[in-house]
Scaffold this motif. Structure first.
Motif, PDB file in Angstrom:
ATOM      1  N   LYS A  18      80.209  49.137  60.828  1.00  0.00           N
ATOM      2  CA  LYS A  18      80.418  47.852  60.157  1.00  0.00           C
ATOM      3  C   LYS A  18      79.727  47.742  58.801  1.00  0.00           C
ATOM      4  O   LYS A  18      80.028  46.855  58.023  1.00  0.00           O
ATOM      5  CB  LYS A  18      80.032  46.683  61.060  1.00  0.00           C
ATOM      6  N   ILE A  62      85.790  44.487  54.584  1.00  0.00           N
ATOM      7  CA  ILE A  62      84.682  44.321  55.534  1.00  0.00           C
ATOM      8  C   ILE A  62      84.352  42.844  55.719  1.00  0.00           C
ATOM      9  O   ILE A  62      84.182  42.374  56.842  1.00  0.00           O
ATOM     10  CB  ILE A  62      83.440  45.122  55.071  1.00  0.00           C
ATOM     11  N   LYS A  65      87.633  41.078  57.162  1.00  0.00           N
ATOM     12  CA  LYS A  65      88.160  41.742  58.365  1.00  0.00           C
ATOM     13  C   LYS A  65      89.698  41.725  58.392  1.00  0.00           C
ATOM     14  O   LYS A  65      90.314  41.420  59.394  1.00  0.00           O
ATOM     15  CB  LYS A  65      87.558  41.134  59.623  1.00  0.00           C
ATOM     16  N   PRO A  85      90.245  47.028  59.987  1.00  0.00           N
ATOM     17  CA  PRO A  85      89.072  46.891  60.836  1.00  0.00           C
ATOM     18  C   PRO A  85      89.354  47.449  62.233  1.00  0.00           C
ATOM     19  O   PRO A  85      90.496  47.459  62.681  1.00  0.00           O
ATOM     20  CB  PRO A  85      88.856  45.373  60.928  1.00  0.00           C
ATOM     21  N   TYR A  87      87.637  47.284  66.342  1.00  0.00           N
ATOM     22  CA  TYR A  87      86.789  46.432  67.175  1.00  0.00           C
ATOM     23  C   TYR A  87      86.357  47.168  68.430  1.00  0.00           C
ATOM     24  O   TYR A  87      87.075  48.038  68.936  1.00  0.00           O
ATOM     25  CB  TYR A  87      87.553  45.157  67.567  1.00  0.00           C
ATOM     26  N   TYR A  92      83.730  43.077  65.801  1.00  0.00           N
ATOM     27  CA  TYR A  92      83.986  43.923  64.647  1.00  0.00           C
ATOM     28  C   TYR A  92      83.027  45.103  64.653  1.00  0.00           C
ATOM     29  O   TYR A  92      81.817  44.938  64.796  1.00  0.00           O
ATOM     30  CB  TYR A  92      83.829  43.109  63.365  1.00  0.00           C
TER      31      TYR A  92
END
Length: 112
Positions: A18, A62, A65, A85, A87, A92
């Motif tokens: 992330k 970022i 998302k 993105p 998960y 995230y």
């Protein structure tokens, strides 16, 4: 790359955490980024291998998302770039970038 099915795909798969730190690269990604260090990029931030305008876009992805896709042509080779993105357990976890060579002219179908 820990995801065995992706290791030898004929397109580049690059995965970040992330914060933008590269955590996985398949064989095609390592080859694509060879001049920047290839496999040694794992553990480094994607900002280390992208120009400023691209870093701004990655920062936006970022923060918001949201996915980003576009095509490029370099040395006569056209590619589709898809950044999205990913998960883990609904939270995230980072970005995945797919980079694949596509034909200069490609069929497009509209289906209903």
């Amino acid at each position: 790359m820990s995801t065995r099915w992706a290791k030898e795909l004929p397109f580049a798969v690059t995965v970040t955490d992330k914060t933008g730190k590269i955590i996985e690269m398949n064989d095609s990604s390592v080859k694509a980024f060879e001049k920047y260090g290839g496999n040694s990029l794992i553990g480094k931030n994607v900002a280390d291998i992208h120009p400023d305008h691209a870093c701004k876009k990655i920062t936006t992805i970022i923060e918001t998302k949201t996915a980003n896709s576009y095509t490029i042509e370099k040395n006569g080779v056209k590619k589709l770039i898809y950044q999205t993105p990913w998960y883990q357990n609904g939270e995230y976890a980072g970005l995945v970038e797919l980079s694949m060579v596509i034909p200069a002219e490609m069929p497009h179908y509209v289906r209903s």
